[in-house]
Write a protein that holds these residues in place. Structure first.
Motif, PDB file in Angstrom:
ATOM      1  N   GLN A 110       0.831  -1.200   0.000  1.00  0.00           N
ATOM      2  CA  GLN A 110       0.000   0.000   0.000  1.00  0.00           C
ATOM      3  C   GLN A 110       0.869   1.255   0.000  1.00  0.00           C
ATOM      4  OE1 GLN A 110      -2.372  -0.759   3.610  1.00  0.00           O
ATOM      5  NE2 GLN A 110      -4.182  -0.862   2.292  1.00  0.00           N
ATOM      6  N   LEU A 111       0.322   2.304  -0.603  1.00  0.00           N
ATOM      7  CA  LEU A 111       0.927   3.616  -0.459  1.00  0.00           C
ATOM      8  C   LEU A 111       0.298   4.269   0.761  1.00  0.00           C
ATOM      9  CD1 LEU A 111       2.620   6.045  -1.431  1.00  0.00           C
ATOM     10  CD2 LEU A 111       0.627   6.761  -2.765  1.00  0.00           C
ATOM     11  N   VAL A 112       1.132   4.633   1.718  1.00  0.00           N
ATOM     12  CA  VAL A 112       0.652   5.301   2.927  1.00  0.00           C
ATOM     13  C   VAL A 112       1.001   6.779   2.812  1.00  0.00           C
ATOM     14  CG1 VAL A 112       0.684   5.344   5.445  1.00  0.00           C
ATOM     15  CG2 VAL A 112       1.045   3.179   4.228  1.00  0.00           C
ATOM     16  N   VAL A 113      -0.015   7.625   2.910  1.00  0.00           N
ATOM     17  CA  VAL A 113       0.127   9.064   2.716  1.00  0.00           C
ATOM     18  C   VAL A 113      -0.082   9.762   4.048  1.00  0.00           C
ATOM     19  CG1 VAL A 113      -0.774  11.092   1.509  1.00  0.00           C
ATOM     20  CG2 VAL A 113      -0.730   8.864   0.351  1.00  0.00           C
ATOM     21  N   GLY A 114       0.877  10.564   4.467  1.00  0.00           N
ATOM     22  CA  GLY A 114       0.763  11.311   5.712  1.00  0.00           C
ATOM     23  C   GLY A 114       0.230  12.712   5.456  1.00  0.00           C
ATOM     24  N   ALA A 115      -1.049  12.938   5.786  1.00  0.00           N
ATOM     25  CA  ALA A 115      -1.677  14.251   5.622  1.00  0.00           C
ATOM     26  C   ALA A 115      -1.599  14.991   6.946  1.00  0.00           C
ATOM     27  CB  ALA A 115      -3.118  14.100   5.159  1.00  0.00           C
ATOM     28  N   MET A 116      -0.601  15.835   7.097  1.00  0.00           N
ATOM     29  CA  MET A 116      -0.400  16.552   8.353  1.00  0.00           C
ATOM     30  C   MET A 116      -1.573  17.483   8.652  1.00  0.00           C
ATOM     31  SD  MET A 116       2.929  18.781   9.486  1.00  0.00           S
ATOM     32  CE  MET A 116       3.199  19.296  11.175  1.00  0.00           C
ATOM     33  N   GLY A 117      -2.069  18.179   7.614  1.00  0.00           N
ATOM     34  CA  GLY A 117      -3.195  19.080   7.819  1.00  0.00           C
ATOM     35  C   GLY A 117      -4.462  18.358   8.216  1.00  0.00           C
ATOM     36  N   GLY A 118      -4.636  17.126   7.713  1.00  0.00           N
ATOM     37  CA  GLY A 118      -5.811  16.323   8.059  1.00  0.00           C
ATOM     38  C   GLY A 118      -5.605  15.465   9.283  1.00  0.00           C
ATOM     39  N   GLY A 119      -4.367  15.399   9.793  1.00  0.00           N
ATOM     40  CA  GLY A 119      -4.087  14.592  10.973  1.00  0.00           C
ATOM     41  C   GLY A 119      -4.357  13.124  10.775  1.00  0.00           C
ATOM     42  N   ALA A 120      -4.038  12.593   9.593  1.00  0.00           N
ATOM     43  CA  ALA A 120      -4.357  11.199   9.305  1.00  0.00           C
ATOM     44  C   ALA A 120      -3.341  10.586   8.357  1.00  0.00           C
ATOM     45  CB  ALA A 120      -5.759  11.083   8.698  1.00  0.00           C
ATOM     46  N   ALA A 121      -3.152   9.266   8.497  1.00  0.00           N
ATOM     47  CA  ALA A 121      -2.375   8.473   7.540  1.00  0.00           C
ATOM     48  C   ALA A 121      -3.367   7.724   6.662  1.00  0.00           C
ATOM     49  CB  ALA A 121      -1.459   7.501   8.265  1.00  0.00           C
ATOM     50  N   LEU A 122      -3.253   7.910   5.368  1.00  0.00           N
ATOM     51  CA  LEU A 122      -4.182   7.312   4.407  1.00  0.00           C
ATOM     52  C   LEU A 122      -3.519   6.141   3.707  1.00  0.00           C
ATOM     53  CD1 LEU A 122      -5.232  10.705   2.787  1.00  0.00           C
ATOM     54  CD2 LEU A 122      -6.242   9.610   4.807  1.00  0.00           C
ATOM     55  N   ALA A 123      -4.318   5.134   3.338  1.00  0.00           N
ATOM     56  CA  ALA A 123      -3.782   3.959   2.653  1.00  0.00           C
ATOM     57  C   ALA A 123      -4.468   3.785   1.309  1.00  0.00           C
ATOM     58  CB  ALA A 123      -3.986   2.713   3.519  1.00  0.00           C
ATOM     59  N   LEU A 124      -3.662   3.681   0.248  1.00  0.00           N
ATOM     60  CA  LEU A 124      -4.184   3.445  -1.095  1.00  0.00           C
ATOM     61  C   LEU A 124      -3.491   2.220  -1.677  1.00  0.00           C
ATOM     62  CD1 LEU A 124      -3.731   6.842  -0.859  1.00  0.00           C
ATOM     63  CD2 LEU A 124      -5.104   6.672  -2.925  1.00  0.00           C
ATOM     64  N   PRO A 125      -4.238   1.294  -2.310  1.00  0.00           N
ATOM     65  CA  PRO A 125      -3.612   0.103  -2.895  1.00  0.00           C
ATOM     66  C   PRO A 125      -2.711   0.476  -4.062  1.00  0.00           C
ATOM     67  CG  PRO A 125      -5.940   0.211  -3.472  1.00  0.00           C
ATOM     68  CD  PRO A 125      -5.701   1.299  -2.471  1.00  0.00           C
ATOM     69  N   LEU A 126      -1.544  -0.137  -4.112  1.00  0.00           N
ATOM     70  CA  LEU A 126      -0.604   0.158  -5.188  1.00  0.00           C
ATOM     71  C   LEU A 126      -1.142  -0.263  -6.546  1.00  0.00           C
ATOM     72  CD1 LEU A 126       2.869  -0.728  -3.628  1.00  0.00           C
ATOM     73  CD2 LEU A 126       1.971   1.522  -4.171  1.00  0.00           C
ATOM     74  N   VAL A 127      -1.997  -1.265  -6.578  1.00  0.00           N
ATOM     75  CA  VAL A 127      -2.561  -1.741  -7.849  1.00  0.00           C
ATOM     76  C   VAL A 127      -3.296  -0.614  -8.553  1.00  0.00           C
ATOM     77  CG1 VAL A 127      -4.224  -3.312  -8.914  1.00  0.00           C
ATOM     78  CG2 VAL A 127      -2.732  -4.123  -7.073  1.00  0.00           C
ATOM     79  N   SER A 128      -4.085   0.163  -7.804  1.00  0.00           N
ATOM     80  CA  SER A 128      -4.833   1.261  -8.416  1.00  0.00           C
ATOM     81  C   SER A 128      -3.886   2.339  -8.929  1.00  0.00           C
ATOM     82  CB  SER A 128      -5.817   1.860  -7.406  1.00  0.00           C
ATOM     83  OG  SER A 128      -5.127   2.440  -6.314  1.00  0.00           O
ATOM     84  N   LEU A 129      -2.768   2.534  -8.255  1.00  0.00           N
ATOM     85  CA  LEU A 129      -1.804   3.530  -8.706  1.00  0.00           C
ATOM     86  C   LEU A 129      -1.102   3.069  -9.975  1.00  0.00           C
ATOM     87  CD1 LEU A 129      -0.202   4.655  -5.326  1.00  0.00           C
ATOM     88  CD2 LEU A 129      -2.151   5.611  -6.534  1.00  0.00           C
ATOM     89  N   GLU A 130      -0.839   1.784 -10.088  1.00  0.00           N
ATOM     90  CA  GLU A 130      -0.226   1.247 -11.302  1.00  0.00           C
ATOM     91  C   GLU A 130      -1.168   1.456 -12.488  1.00  0.00           C
ATOM     92  OE1 GLU A 130       0.711  -2.799 -10.498  1.00  0.00           O
ATOM     93  OE2 GLU A 130       1.941  -2.314  -8.751  1.00  0.00           O
ATOM     94  N   GLN A 131      -2.475   1.316 -12.264  1.00  0.00           N
ATOM     95  CA  GLN A 131      -3.439   1.561 -13.329  1.00  0.00           C
ATOM     96  C   GLN A 131      -3.453   3.023 -13.730  1.00  0.00           C
ATOM     97  OE1 GLN A 131      -7.010   0.024 -11.538  1.00  0.00           O
ATOM     98  NE2 GLN A 131      -6.547  -2.097 -12.071  1.00  0.00           N
ATOM     99  N   GLU A 132      -3.346   3.923 -12.734  1.00  0.00           N
ATOM    100  CA  GLU A 132      -3.267   5.347 -13.023  1.00  0.00           C
ATOM    101  C   GLU A 132      -2.025   5.638 -13.868  1.00  0.00           C
ATOM    102  OE1 GLU A 132      -5.121   8.010 -12.265  1.00  0.00           O
ATOM    103  OE2 GLU A 132      -6.702   6.982 -11.192  1.00  0.00           O
TER     104      GLU A 132
END
Length: 362
Positions: free
Chosen positions: A337-359
């Motif tokens: 997974q791609l884990v995204v640290g959104a400091m302004g949102g105070g959250a760590a987000l998870a996105l599947p790498l498969v969807s990013l490869e399609q993008e």
């Protein structure tokens, strides 16, 4: 003389480097809601400096270092005397930049790098450990601190530098007089890519050659870089705004604003917004029927850009003006997974790498 006259004409006509126009987000940068629609892995106020070591995630919040093991909640590991400004892990080693202490290199033992080129290492914005027992360091500005990024932007700072720390502790300066270098990444050939935030560009440093601009005129302020097998990923921690661009060119107003107005209310980029009625507003950003339009002029924004090996954008992940996951400052790859640290949102987000490869393929 001719160059000076041309610059004065550009200033009069508002063009060239004096233009307040902001590049349109289009093509690979077409806005979407992928960051707001991503799953929240965990929440932590002031989340920053998120990195991964195998299936383990490390991150900071202020002066506290946290660790998140697979399937577990984040756990506090250590507290420091000052804020943690950058992290890097690789090959069983960890580098931690701590304000008012320097850079801590940990592996079999601990080494402290208190200064860079004779100046205190108090404004470290990014670290990158290599498997060659070396460390890349971005120093945002000389004589400043990492938390002072907004003041450095508003005072047109350009005193940043990039360093290579070799295994024996030898320090090599790769570049000086940079406008807030905020991300570093080593390429396969040994050259170094640096994100220069206030000039909205990526530059390549290699050998004794002058810095080469490889991606220019970004619509936001670039920060950390993450190398992946599918190409680099770039964090853009805030979007550019025509009003902010105008303020940067109006010296008298800008100087008075910095001197007389509390920093949180400056006409300047922010990591989050919409939390105080005292915040400056721009026409189009005023809520209608209690709703903020996604295309409103952004004071804060969330953006991750996927790049090809030649540093050209191929896809992007957004949290628009009406979103919550703004102020993205760090990225990591963990358990597919791609884990995204959104400091302004105070959250760590998870996105599947498969969807990013399609993008990427689109």
């Amino acid at each position: 003389m001719i160059g000076w006259i041309g610059d004065r004409i550009d200033a009069l006509l508002g063009r060239g480097r004096h233009s307040t126009a902001v590049p349109v987000m289009d093509g690979p940068l077409q806005p979407n809601r992928m960051l707001d629609e991503a799953g929240v892995l965990f929440r932590q106020p002031d989340l920053d400096n998120l990195v991964a070591d195998g299936g383990r995630i490390w991150f900071s919040a202020g002066n506290v270092l946290f660790r998140k093991d697979a399937g577990a909640e984040p756990k506090e590991v250590e507290r420091f005397i000052g804020p943690i400004t950058a992290l890097s892990v690789a090959g069983g080693r960890m580098a931690i930049a701590v304000e008012d202490r320097g850079i801590l290199l940990r592996g079999e033992g601990e080494q402290v790098i208190a200064s860079l080129g004779g100046q205190p290492a108090n404004c470290v914005t990014a670290l990158a450990l290599s498997h060659r027992d070396e460390l890349l360091v971005a120093q945002g500005a000389q004589g400043s601190k990492a938390a002072g990024w907004k003041r450095d932007l508003m005072t047109l700072g350009c005193s940043g530098s990039v360093w290579r720390i070799e295994g024996a502790g030898r320090q090599v300066c790769l570049a000086r007089n940079l406008a807030w270098p905020a991300g570093v990444m080593e390429e396969a050939g040994g050259s170094v890519i640096v994100s220069e935030a206030w000039r909205h560009q990526l530059v390549r440093l290699g050998g004794n050659a002058a810095p080469e601009v490889v991606l220019a005129d970004l619509p936001g302020y670039p920060s950390r870089l993450l190398s992946t097998q599918h190409g680099p990923l770039l964090v853009v921690f805030a979007a550019r705004n025509p009003l902010h661009e105008f303020v940067l060119r109006e010296k008298a107003f800008r100087v008075r604003m910095v001197a007389e107005v509390p920093e949180e209310y400056w006409l300047a980029p922010a990591l989050s917004s919409g939390r105080s009625p005292k915040e400056p507003l721009q026409l189009g950003g005023v809520k209608q029927m209690g709703v903020m339009k996604p295309w409103a002029p952004p004071r804060s924004y969330g953006l991750v850009v996927g790049l090809r090996e030649d540093m050209q954008p191929v896809f992007s992940l957004h949290s628009r003006a009406d979103g919550q996951m703004h102020g993205v400052t760090s990225l990591a790859i963990c358990d597919g997974q791609l884990v995204v640290g959104a400091m302004g949102g105070g959250a760590a987000l998870a996105l599947p790498l498969v969807s990013l490869e399609q993008e990427d393929r689109t």
